[in-house]
Design an enzyme around this catalytic site. Sequence first.
Site, PDB file in Angstrom:
ATOM      1  N   CYS A  62     -71.373 -64.352  26.040  1.00  0.00           N
ATOM      2  CA  CYS A  62     -72.665 -63.660  26.280  1.00  0.00           C
ATOM      3  C   CYS A  62     -72.726 -61.967  25.718  1.00  0.00           C
ATOM      4  O   CYS A  62     -73.664 -61.800  24.843  1.00  0.00           O
ATOM      5  CB  CYS A  62     -73.006 -63.428  27.798  1.00  0.00           C
ATOM      6  SG  CYS A  62     -71.654 -62.377  28.799  1.00  0.00           S
ATOM      7  N   HIS A 115     -72.357 -60.253  32.904  1.00  0.00           N
ATOM      8  CA  HIS A 115     -73.112 -60.997  32.018  1.00  0.00           C
ATOM      9  C   HIS A 115     -74.109 -60.094  31.418  1.00  0.00           C
ATOM     10  O   HIS A 115     -74.710 -59.181  32.305  1.00  0.00           O
ATOM     11  CB  HIS A 115     -73.457 -62.219  32.813  1.00  0.00           C
ATOM     12  CG  HIS A 115     -74.084 -63.356  31.948  1.00  0.00           C
ATOM     13  ND1 HIS A 115     -73.628 -63.934  31.207  1.00  0.00           N
ATOM     14  CD2 HIS A 115     -75.467 -63.673  31.935  1.00  0.00           C
ATOM     15  CE1 HIS A 115     -74.247 -65.169  30.746  1.00  0.00           C
ATOM     16  NE2 HIS A 115     -75.484 -64.874  30.960  1.00  0.00           N
ATOM     17  N   HIS A 131     -79.239 -65.948  25.824  1.00  0.00           N
ATOM     18  CA  HIS A 131     -77.804 -65.432  26.376  1.00  0.00           C
ATOM     19  C   HIS A 131     -76.759 -66.613  26.312  1.00  0.00           C
ATOM     20  O   HIS A 131     -77.424 -67.579  25.746  1.00  0.00           O
ATOM     21  CB  HIS A 131     -77.671 -65.223  27.886  1.00  0.00           C
ATOM     22  CG  HIS A 131     -78.027 -65.875  28.874  1.00  0.00           C
ATOM     23  ND1 HIS A 131     -77.488 -66.314  30.090  1.00  0.00           N
ATOM     24  CD2 HIS A 131     -79.454 -66.922  28.997  1.00  0.00           C
ATOM     25  CE1 HIS A 131     -78.265 -67.322  30.775  1.00  0.00           C
ATOM     26  NE2 HIS A 131     -79.346 -67.322  29.981  1.00  0.00           N
TER      27      HIS A 131
END
Length: 159
Positions: A62, A115, A131
């Site tokens: 990510c 994340h 992502h």
Amino acid sequence: MNKSFFLLFVITLFLGACTSTKEAFSSNSKSIIKPKNVVDNALKYLGTRYRYGGTSDKGMDCSGLVTTAFKEQNITLPRSSRDMAKAGKEVTIENAKKGDIVFFVIRNRKKIIDHVGLITSVKNGEVQFIHSTTMRGVIISSMYENIWKNTFVKAVTLF
């Protein structure tokens, strides 16, 4: 006279750096970077498989996706999502725009950001972002999805 001119020049640069704009200046040149360019860079990797530490079309994680999208426009970001979250200016998700970065806490109980994604569009209040996930690779998701709505921490703009 030269000292006065130099001091005035430095003050002008400092004050100019404090202004807000919808664009970002490239760190390695004088060119102006538009959010669309950064998003287009990220979209080139749509469908790329997940690879821990990856930053190429052979595999991406990510933070690798987001740093690569900005790096291709000569903007250098920290490599980890946790450090990246300290860059830029925080904005509410309601005010976030295309090219802004969104951060989440997915896996840990210590509430440490783990994340990151890049907003690709905002339409009728729905925020979509690109992502990289471990199971599906680089995908586009919606903030309306429960996993993202429930783990969202903050959004940041560099523009």
